[in-house]
Design a protein around this motif. Sequence first.
Motif, PDB file in Angstrom:
ATOM      1  N   ASP A 126     -40.555  -9.742  13.800  1.00  0.00           N
ATOM      2  CA  ASP A 126     -41.000  -8.968  12.631  1.00  0.00           C
ATOM      3  C   ASP A 126     -40.294  -9.460  11.375  1.00  0.00           C
ATOM      4  N   ARG A 127     -41.071  -9.543  10.278  1.00  0.00           N
ATOM      5  CA  ARG A 127     -40.517  -9.952   8.986  1.00  0.00           C
ATOM      6  C   ARG A 127     -40.931  -8.902   7.951  1.00  0.00           C
ATOM      7  N   LEU A 128     -39.985  -8.065   7.553  1.00  0.00           N
ATOM      8  CA  LEU A 128     -40.258  -6.941   6.657  1.00  0.00           C
ATOM      9  C   LEU A 128     -39.853  -7.281   5.233  1.00  0.00           C
ATOM     10  N   LEU A 129     -40.751  -7.015   4.276  1.00  0.00           N
ATOM     11  CA  LEU A 129     -40.460  -7.209   2.854  1.00  0.00           C
ATOM     12  C   LEU A 129     -40.292  -5.849   2.189  1.00  0.00           C
ATOM     13  N   ILE A 130     -39.179  -5.676   1.477  1.00  0.00           N
ATOM     14  CA  ILE A 130     -38.909  -4.445   0.729  1.00  0.00           C
ATOM     15  C   ILE A 130     -39.101  -4.741  -0.754  1.00  0.00           C
ATOM     16  N   LYS A 131     -40.077  -4.068  -1.380  1.00  0.00           N
ATOM     17  CA  LYS A 131     -40.354  -4.267  -2.796  1.00  0.00           C
ATOM     18  C   LYS A 131     -40.229  -2.948  -3.542  1.00  0.00           C
ATOM     19  N   GLY A 132     -40.116  -3.048  -4.858  1.00  0.00           N
ATOM     20  CA  GLY A 132     -40.045  -1.846  -5.680  1.00  0.00           C
ATOM     21  C   GLY A 132     -39.327  -2.134  -6.982  1.00  0.00           C
ATOM     22  N   PRO A 133     -39.489  -1.262  -7.984  1.00  0.00           N
ATOM     23  CA  PRO A 133     -38.824  -1.474  -9.268  1.00  0.00           C
ATOM     24  C   PRO A 133     -37.312  -1.391  -9.140  1.00  0.00           C
ATOM     25  N   SER A 134     -36.625  -1.941 -10.106  1.00  0.00           N
ATOM     26  CA  SER A 134     -35.163  -1.940 -10.103  1.00  0.00           C
ATOM     27  C   SER A 134     -34.622  -0.516 -10.097  1.00  0.00           C
ATOM     28  N   GLY A 135     -33.624  -0.273  -9.258  1.00  0.00           N
ATOM     29  CA  GLY A 135     -32.976   1.028  -9.244  1.00  0.00           C
ATOM     30  C   GLY A 135     -33.463   1.986  -8.180  1.00  0.00           C
ATOM     31  N   VAL A 136     -34.462   1.586  -7.369  1.00  0.00           N
ATOM     32  CA  VAL A 136     -34.978   2.519  -6.356  1.00  0.00           C
ATOM     33  C   VAL A 136     -34.146   2.509  -5.075  1.00  0.00           C
TER      34      VAL A 136
ATOM     35  N   GLU B  81     -38.004 -22.305  12.200  1.00  0.00           N
ATOM     36  CA  GLU B  81     -36.761 -22.484  12.938  1.00  0.00           C
ATOM     37  C   GLU B  81     -36.348 -21.235  13.710  1.00  0.00           C
ATOM     38  N   LEU B  82     -36.704 -20.066  13.170  1.00  0.00           N
ATOM     39  CA  LEU B  82     -36.245 -18.804  13.764  1.00  0.00           C
ATOM     40  C   LEU B  82     -37.434 -17.897  14.044  1.00  0.00           C
ATOM     41  N   LYS B  83     -38.306 -18.363  14.909  1.00  0.00           N
ATOM     42  CA  LYS B  83     -39.560 -17.644  15.179  1.00  0.00           C
ATOM     43  C   LYS B  83     -39.341 -16.250  15.742  1.00  0.00           C
ATOM     44  N   GLU B  84     -38.299 -16.057  16.544  1.00  0.00           N
ATOM     45  CA  GLU B  84     -38.080 -14.777  17.216  1.00  0.00           C
ATOM     46  C   GLU B  84     -37.131 -13.860  16.448  1.00  0.00           C
ATOM     47  N   SER B  85     -36.575 -14.326  15.352  1.00  0.00           N
ATOM     48  CA  SER B  85     -35.603 -13.518  14.606  1.00  0.00           C
ATOM     49  C   SER B  85     -36.289 -12.401  13.823  1.00  0.00           C
ATOM     50  N   ILE B  86     -35.587 -11.299  13.676  1.00  0.00           N
ATOM     51  CA  ILE B  86     -36.034 -10.202  12.821  1.00  0.00           C
ATOM     52  C   ILE B  86     -35.520 -10.479  11.407  1.00  0.00           C
ATOM     53  N   ILE B  87     -36.425 -10.484  10.436  1.00  0.00           N
ATOM     54  CA  ILE B  87     -36.058 -10.783   9.049  1.00  0.00           C
ATOM     55  C   ILE B  87     -36.400  -9.583   8.171  1.00  0.00           C
ATOM     56  N   LYS B  88     -35.425  -9.140   7.405  1.00  0.00           N
ATOM     57  CA  LYS B  88     -35.622  -8.015   6.489  1.00  0.00           C
ATOM     58  C   LYS B  88     -35.217  -8.481   5.099  1.00  0.00           C
ATOM     59  N   SER B  89     -36.189  -8.590   4.178  1.00  0.00           N
ATOM     60  CA  SER B  89     -35.938  -9.189   2.869  1.00  0.00           C
ATOM     61  C   SER B  89     -36.179  -8.199   1.738  1.00  0.00           C
ATOM     62  N   VAL B  90     -35.360  -8.322   0.707  1.00  0.00           N
ATOM     63  CA  VAL B  90     -35.602  -7.626  -0.556  1.00  0.00           C
ATOM     64  C   VAL B  90     -36.102  -8.664  -1.552  1.00  0.00           C
ATOM     65  N   GLY B  91     -37.228  -8.394  -2.198  1.00  0.00           N
ATOM     66  CA  GLY B  91     -37.795  -9.347  -3.150  1.00  0.00           C
ATOM     67  C   GLY B  91     -38.707  -8.661  -4.139  1.00  0.00           C
ATOM     68  N   HIS B  92     -39.058  -9.380  -5.207  1.00  0.00           N
ATOM     69  CA  HIS B  92     -39.910  -8.819  -6.256  1.00  0.00           C
ATOM     70  C   HIS B  92     -41.263  -9.518  -6.355  1.00  0.00           C
ATOM     71  N   ARG B  93     -41.308 -10.817  -6.052  1.00  0.00           N
ATOM     72  CA  ARG B  93     -42.519 -11.586  -6.305  1.00  0.00           C
ATOM     73  C   ARG B  93     -43.625 -11.269  -5.300  1.00  0.00           C
ATOM     74  N   SER B  94     -44.862 -11.302  -5.788  1.00  0.00           N
ATOM     75  CA  SER B  94     -46.007 -11.075  -4.896  1.00  0.00           C
ATOM     76  C   SER B  94     -46.145 -12.202  -3.883  1.00  0.00           C
ATOM     77  N   THR B  95     -45.626 -13.395  -4.219  1.00  0.00           N
ATOM     78  CA  THR B  95     -45.714 -14.522  -3.290  1.00  0.00           C
ATOM     79  C   THR B  95     -44.893 -14.287  -2.026  1.00  0.00           C
ATOM     80  N   ASN B  96     -43.912 -13.386  -2.090  1.00  0.00           N
ATOM     81  CA  ASN B  96     -43.106 -13.076  -0.915  1.00  0.00           C
ATOM     82  C   ASN B  96     -43.952 -12.467   0.206  1.00  0.00           C
ATOM     83  N   GLU B  97     -45.039 -11.804  -0.165  1.00  0.00           N
ATOM     84  CA  GLU B  97     -45.845 -11.094   0.819  1.00  0.00           C
ATOM     85  C   GLU B  97     -46.423 -12.037   1.868  1.00  0.00           C
TER      86      GLU B  97
END
Length: 223
Positions: free
Chosen positions: A63-73, A203-219
């Motif tokens: 699983d690769r989860l992206l956390i988005k939102g305005p600054s300060g949330v 390289e890390l197909k089975e790893s769990i990735i949890k990212s904080v990002g702002h850009r729509s390209t991250n999706e």
Amino acid sequence: LATWKAVIDRLALFEKSMDRALLLPKPQVVYEGDDVELDKLSITKPDGTSLIDDLSLVLRSGDRLLIKGPSGVGKSTLLRAVAGIWPYSKGTVKLPKGKKVLFLSQKPYMPMGTLAQTICYPSPVSDDDGYLEKLLSDVGLEYLVPNLSTEDQWSLVLSLGEQQRIAFLRAVINRPDVIFMDEVTSTMDEPNEFKLYEMLKNELKESIIKSVGHRSTNEKQHN
């Protein structure tokens, strides 16, 4: 005498602050199972203002989860709570037992030592110099290859963008089962960002990735 008193006052205040910090509540971080699980995790600011209320989720292998939102949330604060270092929170955080967990911040930690040691941290330096040379070339840092054995203060020598690319190499070398990344591509252009995330996925197909990002390209790099 005045200088001595000033030193004693600072140390006394420091000691009292540490004692108060130890009394602060903190989330319960337990190591069990194979998944990342948050159970009714609530996070507030030091003044009591709510940032996140009763958050529950489960992340499984791949699983690769992206956390988005305005600054300060509270995006970065969420990662601090998961790491167990944000005291103004309650709930349970479960991390995989016996698995490697890696946290990467927006400004990566650059230890003193050779460039090779900095790239491989916290693992020992790879015996295969050719492997490190290839990795540097893959992320557009081939001009640093002659400096692999050079000792320096790399946090001052390298730009923040170069440090962030090295952080991705650190993830590939250490091969963690769970990676938490806090805006680790903030200074990169979109093509470089895409290339680095693709490297991580391959390289890390089975790893769990949890990212904080702002850009729509991250999706595109998260599921």
